[in-house]
Design a protein around this motif. Structure first.
Motif, PDB file in Angstrom:
ATOM      1  N   ALA A   1      62.877  -0.780  79.584  1.00 42.99           N
ATOM      2  CA  ALA A   1      61.848  -0.668  80.618  1.00 42.99           C
ATOM      3  C   ALA A   1      62.364   0.184  81.784  1.00 42.99           C
ATOM      4  O   ALA A   1      61.691   1.102  82.252  1.00 42.99           O
ATOM      5  CB  ALA A   1      61.448  -2.051  81.105  1.00 42.99           C
ATOM      6  N   PHE A   2      63.603  -0.098  82.218  1.00 40.07           N
ATOM      7  CA  PHE A   2      64.151   0.664  83.336  1.00 40.07           C
ATOM      8  C   PHE A   2      64.377   2.124  82.961  1.00 40.07           C
ATOM      9  O   PHE A   2      64.240   3.014  83.793  1.00 40.07           O
ATOM     10  CB  PHE A   2      65.452   0.028  83.835  1.00 40.07           C
ATOM     11  CG  PHE A   2      65.232  -1.086  84.807  1.00 40.07           C
ATOM     12  CD1 PHE A   2      65.064  -0.808  86.159  1.00 40.07           C
ATOM     13  CD2 PHE A   2      65.147  -2.399  84.384  1.00 40.07           C
ATOM     14  CE1 PHE A   2      64.834  -1.835  87.067  1.00 40.07           C
ATOM     15  CE2 PHE A   2      64.920  -3.426  85.280  1.00 40.07           C
ATOM     16  CZ  PHE A   2      64.764  -3.153  86.623  1.00 40.07           C
ATOM     17  N   THR A   3      64.740   2.357  81.697  1.00 40.61           N
ATOM     18  CA  THR A   3      64.926   3.739  81.257  1.00 40.61           C
ATOM     19  C   THR A   3      63.640   4.534  81.451  1.00 40.61           C
ATOM     20  O   THR A   3      63.650   5.655  81.958  1.00 40.61           O
ATOM     21  CB  THR A   3      65.333   3.760  79.773  1.00 40.61           C
ATOM     22  OG1 THR A   3      66.492   2.961  79.632  1.00 40.61           O
ATOM     23  CG2 THR A   3      65.627   5.162  79.304  1.00 40.61           C
ATOM     24  N   PHE A   4      62.528   3.931  81.069  1.00 45.09           N
ATOM     25  CA  PHE A   4      61.259   4.652  81.193  1.00 45.09           C
ATOM     26  C   PHE A   4      60.831   4.771  82.661  1.00 45.09           C
ATOM     27  O   PHE A   4      60.251   5.784  83.067  1.00 45.09           O
ATOM     28  CB  PHE A   4      60.175   3.987  80.352  1.00 45.09           C
ATOM     29  CG  PHE A   4      60.342   4.265  78.891  1.00 45.09           C
ATOM     30  CD1 PHE A   4      60.024   5.519  78.375  1.00 45.09           C
ATOM     31  CD2 PHE A   4      60.866   3.316  78.033  1.00 45.09           C
ATOM     32  CE1 PHE A   4      60.216   5.797  77.039  1.00 45.09           C
ATOM     33  CE2 PHE A   4      61.059   3.596  76.696  1.00 45.09           C
ATOM     34  CZ  PHE A   4      60.730   4.834  76.201  1.00 45.09           C
ATOM     35  N   ILE A   5      61.163   3.739  83.456  1.00 42.83           N
ATOM     36  CA  ILE A   5      60.854   3.838  84.887  1.00 42.83           C
ATOM     37  C   ILE A   5      61.648   4.994  85.496  1.00 42.83           C
ATOM     38  O   ILE A   5      61.111   5.802  86.261  1.00 42.83           O
ATOM     39  CB  ILE A   5      61.161   2.501  85.595  1.00 42.83           C
ATOM     40  CG1 ILE A   5      60.177   1.434  85.114  1.00 42.83           C
ATOM     41  CG2 ILE A   5      61.079   2.668  87.116  1.00 42.83           C
ATOM     42  CD1 ILE A   5      60.489   0.037  85.599  1.00 42.83           C
ATOM     43  N   LEU A   6      62.930   5.097  85.113  1.00 41.84           N
ATOM     44  CA  LEU A   6      63.761   6.202  85.605  1.00 41.84           C
ATOM     45  C   LEU A   6      63.139   7.545  85.223  1.00 41.84           C
ATOM     46  O   LEU A   6      63.033   8.455  86.040  1.00 41.84           O
ATOM     47  CB  LEU A   6      65.168   6.095  85.004  1.00 41.84           C
ATOM     48  CG  LEU A   6      66.114   7.251  85.331  1.00 41.84           C
ATOM     49  CD1 LEU A   6      66.640   7.115  86.743  1.00 41.84           C
ATOM     50  CD2 LEU A   6      67.282   7.319  84.352  1.00 41.84           C
ATOM     51  N   LEU A   7      62.690   7.631  83.972  1.00 40.23           N
ATOM     52  CA  LEU A   7      62.085   8.877  83.490  1.00 40.23           C
ATOM     53  C   LEU A   7      60.863   9.233  84.339  1.00 40.23           C
ATOM     54  O   LEU A   7      60.707  10.375  84.782  1.00 40.23           O
ATOM     55  CB  LEU A   7      61.688   8.710  82.024  1.00 40.23           C
ATOM     56  CG  LEU A   7      60.940   9.883  81.406  1.00 40.23           C
ATOM     57  CD1 LEU A   7      61.850  11.085  81.286  1.00 40.23           C
ATOM     58  CD2 LEU A   7      60.396   9.514  80.036  1.00 40.23           C
ATOM     59  N   ILE A   8      60.016   8.226  84.593  1.00 37.59           N
ATOM     60  CA  ILE A   8      58.802   8.486  85.363  1.00 37.59           C
ATOM     61  C   ILE A   8      59.160   8.925  86.781  1.00 37.59           C
ATOM     62  O   ILE A   8      58.615   9.903  87.303  1.00 37.59           O
ATOM     63  CB  ILE A   8      57.908   7.225  85.381  1.00 37.59           C
ATOM     64  CG1 ILE A   8      57.375   6.956  83.975  1.00 37.59           C
ATOM     65  CG2 ILE A   8      56.762   7.379  86.370  1.00 37.59           C
ATOM     66  CD1 ILE A   8      56.754   5.598  83.810  1.00 37.59           C
ATOM     67  N   LEU A   9      60.120   8.233  87.408  1.00 37.61           N
ATOM     68  CA  LEU A   9      60.516   8.578  88.774  1.00 37.61           C
ATOM     69  C   LEU A   9      61.036  10.009  88.841  1.00 37.61           C
ATOM     70  O   LEU A   9      60.662  10.787  89.720  1.00 37.61           O
ATOM     71  CB  LEU A   9      61.595   7.616  89.282  1.00 37.61           C
ATOM     72  CG  LEU A   9      61.108   6.209  89.633  1.00 37.61           C
ATOM     73  CD1 LEU A   9      62.273   5.355  90.116  1.00 37.61           C
ATOM     74  CD2 LEU A   9      60.020   6.282  90.698  1.00 37.61           C
ATOM     75  N   ILE A  10      61.892  10.356  87.875  1.00 34.78           N
ATOM     76  CA  ILE A  10      62.447  11.713  87.891  1.00 34.78           C
ATOM     77  C   ILE A  10      61.333  12.743  87.706  1.00 34.78           C
ATOM     78  O   ILE A  10      61.305  13.780  88.377  1.00 34.78           O
ATOM     79  CB  ILE A  10      63.547  11.851  86.825  1.00 34.78           C
ATOM     80  CG1 ILE A  10      64.783  11.099  87.304  1.00 34.78           C
ATOM     81  CG2 ILE A  10      63.889  13.311  86.572  1.00 34.78           C
ATOM     82  CD1 ILE A  10      65.935  11.101  86.346  1.00 34.78           C
ATOM     83  N   LEU A  11      60.395  12.430  86.834  1.00 32.88           N
ATOM     84  CA  LEU A  11      59.307  13.386  86.608  1.00 32.88           C
ATOM     85  C   LEU A  11      58.395  13.509  87.821  1.00 32.88           C
ATOM     86  O   LEU A  11      57.809  14.561  88.060  1.00 32.88           O
ATOM     87  CB  LEU A  11      58.503  12.992  85.370  1.00 32.88           C
ATOM     88  CG  LEU A  11      59.231  13.216  84.044  1.00 32.88           C
ATOM     89  CD1 LEU A  11      58.359  12.839  82.878  1.00 32.88           C
ATOM     90  CD2 LEU A  11      59.693  14.656  83.904  1.00 32.88           C
ATOM     91  N   ILE A  12      58.286  12.415  88.614  1.00 34.67           N
ATOM     92  CA  ILE A  12      57.466  12.499  89.829  1.00 34.67           C
ATOM     93  C   ILE A  12      58.164  13.381  90.862  1.00 34.67           C
ATOM     94  O   ILE A  12      57.563  14.261  91.463  1.00 34.67           O
ATOM     95  CB  ILE A  12      57.199  11.091  90.414  1.00 34.67           C
ATOM     96  CG1 ILE A  12      56.248  10.319  89.503  1.00 34.67           C
ATOM     97  CG2 ILE A  12      56.608  11.187  91.822  1.00 34.67           C
ATOM     98  CD1 ILE A  12      56.078   8.872  89.875  1.00 34.67           C
ATOM     99  N   VAL A  13      59.465  13.130  91.038  1.00 36.04           N
ATOM    100  CA  VAL A  13      60.193  13.857  92.078  1.00 36.04           C
ATOM    101  C   VAL A  13      60.489  15.299  91.637  1.00 36.04           C
ATOM    102  O   VAL A  13      60.301  16.246  92.387  1.00 36.04           O
ATOM    103  CB  VAL A  13      61.501  13.113  92.418  1.00 36.04           C
ATOM    104  CG1 VAL A  13      62.249  13.841  93.516  1.00 36.04           C
ATOM    105  CG2 VAL A  13      61.188  11.700  92.855  1.00 36.04           C
ATOM    106  N   ARG A  14      60.960  15.436  90.416  1.00 33.07           N
ATOM    107  CA  ARG A  14      61.270  16.776  89.903  1.00 33.07           C
ATOM    108  C   ARG A  14      60.619  16.949  88.545  1.00 33.07           C
ATOM    109  O   ARG A  14      61.238  16.648  87.510  1.00 33.07           O
ATOM    110  CB  ARG A  14      62.787  16.958  89.774  1.00 33.07           C
ATOM    111  CG  ARG A  14      63.508  17.149  91.093  1.00 33.07           C
ATOM    112  CD  ARG A  14      64.925  17.621  90.845  1.00 33.07           C
ATOM    113  NE  ARG A  14      64.926  18.973  90.263  1.00 33.07           N
ATOM    114  CZ  ARG A  14      65.218  20.063  90.966  1.00 33.07           C
ATOM    115  NH1 ARG A  14      65.528  19.961  92.232  1.00 33.07           N
ATOM    116  NH2 ARG A  14      65.198  21.245  90.399  1.00 33.07           N
ATOM    117  N   PRO A  15      59.391  17.432  88.501  1.00 34.53           N
ATOM    118  CA  PRO A  15      58.650  17.507  87.236  1.00 34.53           C
ATOM    119  C   PRO A  15      59.362  18.335  86.165  1.00 34.53           C
ATOM    120  O   PRO A  15      59.121  18.132  84.985  1.00 34.53           O
ATOM    121  CB  PRO A  15      57.333  18.162  87.629  1.00 34.53           C
ATOM    122  CG  PRO A  15      57.221  17.965  89.094  1.00 34.53           C
ATOM    123  CD  PRO A  15      58.598  17.905  89.630  1.00 34.53           C
TER     124      PRO A  15
END
Lengths: 376, 298
Positions: free
Chosen positions: B272-286
């Protein structure tokens, strides 16, 4: 137009003829087992065993004059595939289903079989399997709570471990066994320093084990399956955790020893006795036939437990002189003397649990064989 | 502190495996703008190929030389399969809409996965203990020989790949093709052979990753490619898909992140945290951590 109609009619006739033939001639036995996936070894053991028993019964004239037709369905060890299998087997008109290997899959399929009046016999050990009041369910193994009490007594009173870690995965069986063992340890006044969970099939257990190491345990009790257990044991030794390792019943598979490799030596496994040491004549002859047919030993006791479930149901049908599933289950619930089984006497309680059951603690030797360390 | 360092070692080991596999995704994407979904299954296949080479050809001899031969032969076999894959599944669709190529990639993934099942069977296969079980204890932090091998060989391969792409003529041609295939062709670069080289390199690195999985965890199943492929794909996206140092960084980060979440919070939450990290990174740096910011041409 006319021709289309005629073709349709012909097709319909053929289909109904085929269906009618198969309805009339055979007793359909479904096998729901993980024939592929992580537990394929066990699933194939169940299917092989059922096919062998069916061919033996068919050679002797069948059941009340009907030949047995085996219809397998692969549930891959997943609840989703199990639910599809259940519908599929019911649609194909089976009167009993042998399996599945995992409690998760047995549970996912239970209600469908109950609604259809199809008898289901599984080696799933999760206590929850017999708590729904489904008359169609017959457990051919012994429930987690019994094993949990045995394991707790062994760890707390026999081995006198002071710091116990209980690990499980998230499946119905493993979580149930983990919780049952933890509760039993606490009841005996034992000290559970950690109760953690691993994700089955994830292979990388070192993060969890590193935490376990910091708790400085004398024993790790693992409720889970052999495919994870063997790797867990190997990674435990690789991290230098000097605790003993005790695996629950589903670790009892040759693959555990192969996966753990040189780390397997010294690990303990709790289970009912292994197929090769079963003292019953019927066990010896069935296992010899199995070896002759498939060129290997049955992978574990679980396939044989399922075979015993099937033998009991067929015995009941023969005694009743009827294929009625409700009558067969009633007969089994009210058995006066147990039926001789491959894995010991077979008798069922009213809730579908198998009666009896004794456990042993087996220690893995340097050459990969078992040594019975403690017998109940 | 012990626990922290131990988790660091755990994370770097698994991270370097992710990174090796992620390179295969990112290199193909860089040049072809295609996500090669079959790559995870190629990794799984390489573990089985390696096992067969060991049992059938090497006659089960366990020595350092045997291990090296297994790595080389498996990489060679997988490179050939990679070339065939590109020829059969991707080249005919080079000019087709991008969606067709993605569907073809998914199909190739299923074909390879089921091919493994048909050839080697659905049961878990078990790798022999080719690397001796040697451990060193540094004041509570235990490191095994196989971890050292994985880390060292991965770093060596990644540095070599980086130098190859940045410093050689062939590397320049690869970079040119990834910027603009048509312009590269006009400059006299044979884009077809560049793509073939990409598949050779990607598949061989994946083969090394697959063998690491076999040697480290020892249990291999026909459907394990999906799991490793997914993680490696996430690693490639985190680092910036198409960017080679990005895939290495993404793999390492993902491995460390996974180890620390599983160690300090719970293994329940690692995914779950892995995917949250992925989403956060994509929000900040697409475009991922090292991906270039490209203005979208409308």
């Amino acid at each position: 137009m006319n021709r289309t109609f005629r073709n349709m009619l012909l097709t319909l006739c053929t289909i109904s003829l085929m269906a009618g033939l198969s309805w009339a001639d055979t007793l359909k036995v479904g096998v729901q087992a993980p024939i592929t996936g992580s537990y394929a070894n066990e699933g194939q053991g169940i299917e092989n065993g059922v096919r062998l028993l069916a061919s033996q019964i068919n050679a002797a004239g069948g059941v009340l004059g009907k030949q047995i037709e085996v219809i397998p369905c692969d549930d891959q060890g997943t609840a989703m595939a199990a639910a599809i299998c259940a519908k599929d087997l019911v649609n194909k008109g089976v009167s009993m289903v042998i399996g599945s290997y995992t409690s998760t899959c047995a549970q996912a399929a239970q209600k469908t079989y109950f609604n259809a009046g199809v008898i289901q016999t599984s080696d799933g050990t999760a206590d929850s399997l017999t708590e729904n009041g489904y008359w169609t369910f017959l457990r051919n193994s012994f429930p987690n709570s019994a094993e949990g009490e045995f394991a707790a007594n062994y760890m707390v009173n026999v081995k006198k471990y002071k710091r116990i870690v209980v690990l499980s995965d998230f499946s119905t069986y493993a979580d149930g066994l983990g919780n049952a063992t933890e509760a039993a340890i606490k009841k005996l006044g034992g000290n559970v320093v950690s109760r953690d969970k691993i994700k089955a099939d994830s292979q990388n257990f070192t993060p969890v084990l590193t935490n376990v190491k910091s708790k400085n345990p004398d024993v790790i009790f693992f409720a889970g399956y052999y495919s994870d257990g063997g790797q867990l044991r190997a990674q435990q030794m690789a991290l230098g955790i000097k605790a003993d390792f005790i695996g629950g019943d589903a670790n009892d598979n040759p693959d555990f020893i192969k996966l753990a490799g040189s780390a397997a030596e010294g690990a303990f496994i709790i289970n009912v006795p292994s197929p090769d040491v079963l003292p019953y004549p019927i066990a010896k002859s069935f296992i010899a036939d199995y070896q002759k047919t498939y060129g290997e030993m049955p992978p574990s006791i679980w396939g044989l437990m399922n075979i015993d479930g099937m033998r009991a149901i067929i015995h009941a049908m023969e005694q009743n002189k009827s294929f009625d599933t409700k009558k067969a289950v009633d007969y089994l619930h009210n058995l006066q003397t147990p039926i001789d089984g491959i894995t010991g006497p077979i008798a069922f309680a009213k809730d579908g649990n198998r009666k009896g059951g004794a456990y042993v603690v087996k220690k893995i030797q340097a050459d990969g064989t078992y040594f019975n360390e403690y017998v109940q | 502190m012990d626990i922290f360092l131990q988790q660091l070692a755990n994370g770097l080991t698994i991270g370097s495996m992710f990174a090796l596999v992620a390179l295969g995704y990112t290199m193909v994407y860089g040049v072809m703008k295609l996500i090669n979904f079959a790559h995870g299954d190629m990794v799984a296949a390489s573990a089985f190929v390696g096992l067969t080479i060991y049992t059938q050809i090497m006659g089960q001899a366990a020595s350092l030389a045997a291990v090296i031969v297994i790595f080389l032969l498996t990489a060679a076999v997988m490179a050939c399969i990679g070339i065939i894959l590109e020829r059969v599944a991707y080249r005919p669709l080079r000019e087709a809409p991008r969606l067709s190529a993605v569907v073809s990639a998914l199909g190739a993934s299923l074909v390879i996965q089921n091919g493994i099942m048909l050839i080697w069977g659905p049961r878990m296969k078990i790798f022999p203990e080719l690397v001796p079980q040697v451990y060193w204890d540094f004041g509570g932090v235990v490191i095994s020989l196989i971890q050292v091998i994985i880390l060292a060989l991965s770093l060596f391969l990644m540095v070599s790949l980086y130098l190859f792409v940045e410093k050689t003529r062939m590397g320049a041609a690869i970079r040119a093709s990834s910027i603009d295939q048509d312009a590269a062709r006009l400059m006299g670069i044979n884009v077809n052979s560049i793509i073939m080289i990409i598949f050779i390199i990607g598949s061989s690195l994946g083969a090394v990753g697959g063998l690491f999985i076999g040697l480290y965890y020892r249990g291999i199943t026909f459907n394990m490619g999906w799991q490793y492929g997914l993680y490696a794909f996430i690693a490639a996206i985190i680092g910036g898909i198409g960017n080679i140092p990005g895939a290495m960084l993404g793999g390492m980060l993902l491995g460390l992140f996974n180890a620390f979440i599983a160690g300090y919070i719970s293994s329940t939450w690692a995914d779950a945290f892995t995917f949250i990290l992925l989403i956060l990174i994509l929000i900040v740096r697409p475009t991922g951590l090292l991906g270039e910011r490209v203005a979208e041409k409308v």
